[in-house]
Write a protein that holds these residues in place. Structure first.
Motif, PDB file in Angstrom:
ATOM      1  N   SER A  29       0.855  -1.194   0.000  1.00  0.00           N
ATOM      2  CA  SER A  29       0.000   0.000   0.000  1.00  0.00           C
ATOM      3  C   SER A  29       0.887   1.238   0.000  1.00  0.00           C
ATOM      4  CB  SER A  29      -0.908  -0.001   1.234  1.00  0.00           C
ATOM      5  OG  SER A  29      -1.704  -1.139   1.255  1.00  0.00           O
ATOM      6  N   SER A  30       1.487   1.502  -1.155  1.00  0.00           N
ATOM      7  CA  SER A  30       2.480   2.580  -1.252  1.00  0.00           C
ATOM      8  C   SER A  30       1.869   3.841  -1.831  1.00  0.00           C
ATOM      9  CB  SER A  30       3.656   2.125  -2.125  1.00  0.00           C
ATOM     10  OG  SER A  30       3.204   1.899  -3.443  1.00  0.00           O
ATOM     11  N   ASP A  31       2.579   4.954  -1.619  1.00  0.00           N
ATOM     12  CA  ASP A  31       2.139   6.215  -2.197  1.00  0.00           C
ATOM     13  C   ASP A  31       2.140   6.146  -3.725  1.00  0.00           C
ATOM     14  OD1 ASP A  31       1.673   7.511   0.182  1.00  0.00           O
ATOM     15  OD2 ASP A  31       3.723   8.244   0.365  1.00  0.00           O
ATOM     16  N   ARG A  32       3.114   5.418  -4.280  1.00  0.00           N
ATOM     17  CA  ARG A  32       3.200   5.330  -5.737  1.00  0.00           C
ATOM     18  C   ARG A  32       1.963   4.649  -6.314  1.00  0.00           C
ATOM     19  NH1 ARG A  32       3.755   7.502 -10.340  1.00  0.00           N
ATOM     20  NH2 ARG A  32       4.447   6.128 -11.998  1.00  0.00           N
ATOM     21  N   LEU A  33       1.526   3.555  -5.702  1.00  0.00           N
ATOM     22  CA  LEU A  33       0.331   2.862  -6.176  1.00  0.00           C
ATOM     23  C   LEU A  33      -0.883   3.766  -6.043  1.00  0.00           C
ATOM     24  CD1 LEU A  33      -1.098   0.398  -7.243  1.00  0.00           C
ATOM     25  CD2 LEU A  33      -1.213  -0.507  -4.936  1.00  0.00           C
ATOM     26  N   TRP A  49       8.231   4.356 -16.140  1.00  0.00           N
ATOM     27  CA  TRP A  49       9.696   4.324 -16.225  1.00  0.00           C
ATOM     28  C   TRP A  49      10.222   5.742 -16.157  1.00  0.00           C
ATOM     29  CZ3 TRP A  49      13.514   5.095 -20.414  1.00  0.00           C
ATOM     30  CH2 TRP A  49      14.747   4.506 -20.122  1.00  0.00           C
ATOM     31  N   ASP A  50      10.990   6.032 -15.121  1.00  0.00           N
ATOM     32  CA  ASP A  50      11.516   7.379 -14.900  1.00  0.00           C
ATOM     33  C   ASP A  50      12.918   7.267 -14.319  1.00  0.00           C
ATOM     34  OD1 ASP A  50      11.773  10.103 -14.651  1.00  0.00           O
ATOM     35  OD2 ASP A  50      10.542  10.259 -12.852  1.00  0.00           O
ATOM     36  N   PRO A  51      13.903   6.840 -15.153  1.00  0.00           N
ATOM     37  CA  PRO A  51      15.257   6.586 -14.629  1.00  0.00           C
ATOM     38  C   PRO A  51      15.927   7.829 -14.053  1.00  0.00           C
ATOM     39  CG  PRO A  51      15.263   6.585 -17.029  1.00  0.00           C
ATOM     40  CD  PRO A  51      13.832   6.616 -16.613  1.00  0.00           C
ATOM     41  N   LEU A  52      15.573   9.019 -14.542  1.00  0.00           N
ATOM     42  CA  LEU A  52      16.166  10.251 -14.031  1.00  0.00           C
ATOM     43  C   LEU A  52      15.405  10.809 -12.834  1.00  0.00           C
ATOM     44  CD1 LEU A  52      17.001  12.055 -17.393  1.00  0.00           C
ATOM     45  CD2 LEU A  52      18.480  10.586 -16.006  1.00  0.00           C
ATOM     46  N   LYS A  53      14.330  10.125 -12.445  1.00  0.00           N
ATOM     47  CA  LYS A  53      13.529  10.514 -11.273  1.00  0.00           C
ATOM     48  C   LYS A  53      13.013  11.950 -11.393  1.00  0.00           C
ATOM     49  CE  LYS A  53      16.020   7.282  -8.290  1.00  0.00           C
ATOM     50  NZ  LYS A  53      15.020   6.238  -8.510  1.00  0.00           N
ATOM     51  N   ILE A  54      12.597  12.314 -12.600  1.00  0.00           N
ATOM     52  CA  ILE A  54      12.083  13.659 -12.840  1.00  0.00           C
ATOM     53  C   ILE A  54      10.790  13.892 -12.063  1.00  0.00           C
ATOM     54  CG2 ILE A  54      11.150  15.214 -14.614  1.00  0.00           C
ATOM     55  CD1 ILE A  54      13.102  13.922 -16.581  1.00  0.00           C
ATOM     56  N   LEU A  55       9.975  12.851 -11.964  1.00  0.00           N
ATOM     57  CA  LEU A  55       8.681  12.993 -11.300  1.00  0.00           C
ATOM     58  C   LEU A  55       8.707  12.539  -9.847  1.00  0.00           C
ATOM     59  CD1 LEU A  55       6.285  11.767 -14.146  1.00  0.00           C
ATOM     60  CD2 LEU A  55       6.797  14.117 -13.459  1.00  0.00           C
ATOM     61  N   GLN A  56       9.885  12.223  -9.352  1.00  0.00           N
ATOM     62  CA  GLN A  56       9.971  11.753  -7.973  1.00  0.00           C
ATOM     63  C   GLN A  56       9.489  12.851  -7.020  1.00  0.00           C
ATOM     64  OE1 GLN A  56      13.892  10.767  -6.488  1.00  0.00           O
ATOM     65  NE2 GLN A  56      13.062   9.103  -5.266  1.00  0.00           N
ATOM     66  N   GLY A  57       8.546  12.508  -6.156  1.00  0.00           N
ATOM     67  CA  GLY A  57       8.022  13.461  -5.198  1.00  0.00           C
ATOM     68  C   GLY A  57       6.976  14.400  -5.757  1.00  0.00           C
ATOM     69  N   SER A  58       6.600  14.210  -7.042  1.00  0.00           N
ATOM     70  CA  SER A  58       5.605  15.086  -7.656  1.00  0.00           C
ATOM     71  C   SER A  58       4.203  14.743  -7.170  1.00  0.00           C
ATOM     72  CB  SER A  58       5.646  14.971  -9.184  1.00  0.00           C
ATOM     73  OG  SER A  58       6.911  15.326  -9.681  1.00  0.00           O
ATOM     74  N   THR A  59       3.350  15.744  -7.130  1.00  0.00           N
ATOM     75  CA  THR A  59       1.946  15.506  -6.811  1.00  0.00           C
ATOM     76  C   THR A  59       1.231  14.999  -8.064  1.00  0.00           C
ATOM     77  OG1 THR A  59       1.268  17.748  -7.422  1.00  0.00           O
ATOM     78  CG2 THR A  59       1.992  17.384  -5.133  1.00  0.00           C
ATOM     79  N   ILE A  60       0.009  14.510  -7.892  1.00  0.00           N
ATOM     80  CA  ILE A  60      -0.762  14.022  -9.027  1.00  0.00           C
ATOM     81  C   ILE A  60      -0.999  15.140 -10.032  1.00  0.00           C
ATOM     82  CG2 ILE A  60      -3.017  13.101  -9.712  1.00  0.00           C
ATOM     83  CD1 ILE A  60      -3.067  11.646  -7.007  1.00  0.00           C
TER      84      ILE A  60
END
Length: 257
Positions: free
Chosen positions: A38-42, A188-199
């Motif tokens: 039950s992760s934030d990503r899901l 797929w986001d190898p550069l983590k551009i969307l890491q921590g982004s809101t919806i």
């Protein structure tokens, strides 16, 4: 805060189509037995994924939606009439319109990505030919001629990379999200551009990709029309100088400098 099991089950039920009341045709999601799943990503994937039931063009349910569908194509299902159930594709008589919209969006995003690559590599190929081949050689993508292989090989590599991303996305969909995904999402986001982004931020990025893809598709179309009509490389046409050469090198600008 991590989503609770009730939150995820509520999202699952909200993604279920009214055309499929039976529980066997609900959106396939992974088990929520462990806290780790039950992760934030899901939670983000589910909330920003498949357009909601009863959505249509103009409702803003998809990033980049401008409500333009004069032929009502979103009601015509040219794609596979199957839904993902417990990791397997099961055939149905008719899929709901919001799933059809999602698949049209996936096709649009794929074409846009290829067009963005092409809109850059097409003129780059012709500029490199002019730089490295003798002046008496002529070449255009549409008209043909002697060419260098470098950019062509790069384009093939780019297409293979996009194909791999689609394969990877298919695995994620079959094992994790089922039908709950946004068209064109490769997970797929190898550069983590969307890491921590809101919806909302993710949807803005998706809209930017859609619009850039649309502009690129129009650019490639204009390349083909110009070269087909004139028989010349698009970079050799006088009215394109400002697009492909420094402004100080343009023939019409040099006399004013």
């Amino acid at each position: 805060m991590d989503p609770t099991l009730d939150d995820l089950l509520h999202l699952q039920s909200s993604l279920q189509s009214p055309s499929f009341p039976d529980s066997d045709l609900s959106v396939s999601l992974p088990s929520f037995d462990t806290p780790e799943s039950s992760s934030d990503r899901l939670h983000s994937i589910l909330k920003s994924s498949t357009p909601p039931p009863n959505s249509s063009p103009g409702t803003g349910s998809l990033p980049g939606d401008c409500g333009f569908d004069p032929l009502n194509l979103y009601k015509i299902d040219f794609f596979s009439r199957r839904v993902m159930v417990d990791g397997e594709r099961k055939k149905v008589e008719r899929r709901p319109e919001y799933l059809i919209m999602r698949d049209y969006r996936a096709a649009e995003v794929r074409h846009g990505r290829l067009a963005m690559l092409t809109s850059i590599l097409w003129p780059l190929q012709e500029l490199l030919n002019k730089a490295f081949l003798p002046e008496d050689y002529t070449f255009s993508i549409v008209g043909g001629g002697v060419t260098l292989p470098w950019v062509t090989l790069g384009m093939v590599g780019g297409m293979m990379g996009l194909g791999y991303a689609d394969v990877f996305a298919g695995v994620v969909q079959s094992e994790m999200t089922g039908e709950a995904y946004l068209g064109g999402d490769c997970f797929w986001d190898p550069l983590k551009i969307l890491q921590g982004s809101t919806i909302e931020e993710e949807r803005k990025m998706a809209a930017r990709e859609v619009w850039n893809g649309r502009f690129a598709m129009m650019a490639v179309l204009f390349y083909a029309v110009q070269e087909g009509y004139t028989g010349k490389a698009v970079v050799d046409l006088e009215w394109n100088e400002l697009f492909f050469y420094p402004i100080f090198a343009a023939k019409d600008i040099v006399p004013f400098l």
